[in-house]
Structures are given as structure tokens and as C-alpha cells.
Design an enzyme around this catalytic site. Structure first.
Site, PDB file in Angstrom:
ATOM      1  N   ARG A 148     -13.929   2.544  20.248  1.00 21.11           N
ATOM      2  CA  ARG A 148     -12.759   1.791  19.787  1.00 21.11           C
ATOM      3  C   ARG A 148     -12.966   1.346  18.346  1.00 21.11           C
ATOM      4  NH1 ARG A 148     -13.918  -1.651  24.369  1.00 21.11           N
ATOM      5  NH2 ARG A 148     -13.048  -0.747  26.275  1.00 21.11           N
ATOM      6  N   GLU A 200      -9.575  16.514  24.379  1.00 25.45           N
ATOM      7  CA  GLU A 200      -8.548  16.314  25.398  1.00 25.45           C
ATOM      8  C   GLU A 200      -7.202  16.811  24.894  1.00 25.45           C
ATOM      9  OE1 GLU A 200      -9.106  12.098  25.710  1.00 25.45           O
ATOM     10  OE2 GLU A 200      -7.526  11.635  24.289  1.00 25.45           O
TER      11      GLU A 200
END
Length: 321
Positions: free
Chosen positions: A190, A113
């Protein structure tokens, strides 16, 4: 042939706020809204087409049923996703897998990204990269929670651009709004979430420590970007990403002053998000009004188009393999 205009899909997030309403005038649901998936064919939040022959279809359906609009692509799924993120609170410290790991373990694309910073409160910073020299050191620092020594903090301001390849430890922190161009994936691992408790479940959010260790690039290195700016009258085009640095997408910023003539070129289609100002899009003599928060696709049947007015936009396009 008309451009394809799209309605966003909104995502509630524990770290979200209301800036998608106040900064973009979006009609967002109640609560903490963290993300607008403004050009999305991902099943977790597809955008809806607002005009033309495809009106009412979601982008994922149009991509499958009307491939001619996208140059009859080889990719089975629409490969890109554009989001606007409102980090009213800090996001979890996280990492995304590459294509191979994601295919094996998640059944979808990997996630590379990039961020264009739309606004940032004074003193804002990103988590971007880490200081571990080996996988063993990374594992030890994660498992012991030695975040102060592991994580790299980078100051950030409006107008900054960051490329975030898969394998990069990263996080937006409180007070930042970005436009994110990415592969069409919703896989996030995470490794730290500030010990927050979910308001609904009353429990801490799930962490993915082993996946994070598996997928993090060690040692961390900053991508070397080849940023090029060209002018057309008073307008300019800034090329942020292109192959070979970026193997999945091109990303440009357009700054329009009065008029900017553009071509789809060799791209099968082009994604455009207006991030500031207002004006018009002209295609084959047809005029379409644009304002901050408008999102559209230039389909394969359109080659040349013109932007007029005073505005800024982020443009992306897939890299064809």
C-alpha cells in the site's frame, strides 16, 4: 470424469459490502465482505471441493495429493487464483511485486492480475498507472503525498477489461464489482490508504512506501492487448490474454447462446466462473446445472465439454513454463 466444483472462501475487508450476497446470492458472513476467493488454493483462503472423488478437500490439498487432475504439474503450488471483489468503498492505492522480488522478500509468487468489470456505478473510475517519469520523481511524489499529480484516473463501466501486470500502481474505487484472475499471491504493497482508521485496532493501516517505490514500473505504460473474438453460431469467445503479453495466464470471456462446444486443448486444466445467466455443463453425457456464481475446474482427464443455455463466463488457464 467430473468437473471440479468449488465453494468460495470469503474475506472481510474494510472496504467491502454486501453485493456478493445481493448480486451472486452467496451465503456470506456478517459484516463487510470484500472478496470471494472462488477458485483458490492459496493458504490464506482455499476453496473447498463440492463433488466427486475429491469432495471435501481444499483445492491446495487436492493439488498436492492428486496431481493427475492437474496434468502432473511442475509448479509446486497451484499458480492461479480467481476472485470476485465488491468495492463498496475505495481500495488502497497499491502495487504488487514481480516473481523475483516476491520470492526474495515474501516467499511466494508475484502478483500479476486482471479485472473484468461486472458492475460499476455511474461516474466510477479506477486508479490505473501514474504520471512519474523517473524513480526519483515517483519517490518524491509518494513521500510528499502529491496524489492528484501522481495518480492516473480511468473511467470504468460494466464490461470493461483491464490487465494489471506486477509493478502497476492501481486501485478499485467505490461502486465497482470485478472478477479478478491473478497469480496465486496475497502480497500487496500500500502506498496510500486515504488515512483510514481500522475499526478494530483504531489505527491507520500499514503502508509499504519503500516496497512500493522498489516495485513500481517507471515510467508507466499501458499493456498492448491482442483481443480476438470468434463466433460459434450465436455464441462467442473473446480472448483477452495470451502469451507473450500475459506470461502467466490465459483469460477468455464466453458468451453462450444456446450451445458452445469447447475443448481443454493444450491447457493442463481450465478455471471457469459463471458471471451471468444460467445453463448446463455437459461432460461425457453427464449434465451439471450452472448459474451465476458457479465456479469449477475442467480437470486434465476431461478434454471436450459443452456449455448450454444463456450465460456468460470467464475462463482462465495457466501458462506452462
Amino acid at each position: 470424469m467430473e468437473p471440479i466444483f468449488l465453494a468460495p472462501y470469503f474475506q472481510k475487508k474494510i472496504w467491502g459490502g454486501r453485493k456478493l450476497e445481493t448480486q451472486f446470492n452467496y451465503d456470506i458472513p456478517a459484516g463487510d465482505i470484500g472478496e470471494a476467493w472462488v477458485i483458490s488454493a492459496h493458504p490464506h483462503g482455499p476453496s473447498t471441493i463440492l463433488n466427486g472423488a475429491l469432495k471435501g478437500k481444499t483445492l491446495d490439498v487436492a493439488y498436492k495429493e492428486n496431481p493427475e487432475y492437474f496434468g502432473n504439474p511442475k509448479e509446486p503450488v497451484f499458480p492461479l487464483l480467481t476472485k470476485i471483489l465488491d468495492a463498496n468503498d475505495s481500495l488502497s492505492v497499491q502495487v504488487h511485486p514481480d516473481n523475483e522480488y516476491a520470492r526474495i522478500h515474501e516467499g511466494e509468487l508475484g502478483k500479476t492480475e486482471c479485472w473484468y468489470v461486472l458492475s460499476a456505478e455511474p461516474g466510477s473510475y479506477l486508479i490505473y498507472g501514474h504520471h512519474a517519469k523517473t524513480k526519483a520523481e515517483l519517490k518524491e511524489m509518494i513521500e510528499s503525498g502529491d496524489w492528484d499529480h501522481l495518480l492516473r484516473k480511468v473511467p470504468v463501466k460494466k464490461g470493461d477489461f483491464f490487465y494489471v501486470p506486477s509493478g502497476t500502481i492501481h486501485a478499485l474505487t467505490k461502486g465497482i464489482v470485478v472478477l479478478e484472475s491473478q497469480q496465486s499471491s496475497d502480497t500487496t504493497y500500500r502506498l496510500y490508504d486515504y488515512d483510514r482508521v481500522d475499526a478494530v485496532t483504531g489505527e491507520k493501516r500499514e503502508l509499504h512506501l519503500q516496497q512500493s517505490i522498489d516495485t513500481t514500473t517507471v515510467p508507466a505504460t499501458d499493456p498492448k492487448l491482442n483481443i480476438v473474438t470468434t463466433t460459434q453460431g450465436e455464441s462467442k469467445v473473446t480472448e483477452y490474454l495470451q502469451p507473450p503479453v500475459s506470461p502467466f495466464f490465459y483469460v477468455d470471456k464466453l458468451d453462450v447462446v444456446d450451445e458452445l462446444q469447447l475443448s481443454r486443448g493444450e491447457h493442463p486444466y481450465v478455471l471457469v466462473s459463471i458471471i451471468d445467466g444460467a445453463g448446463q455443463l455437459v461432460v461425457d453425457g453427464q449434465q451439471f446445472g450452472l448459474k451465476k456464481g458457479t465456479n469449477f475446474i475442467i480437470p486434465n482427464q476431461v478434454h471436450d465439454y459443452t456449455l448450454t443455455g444463456q450465460m456468460a463466463a470467464i475462463l482462465s488457464a495457466p501458462v506452462e513454463n
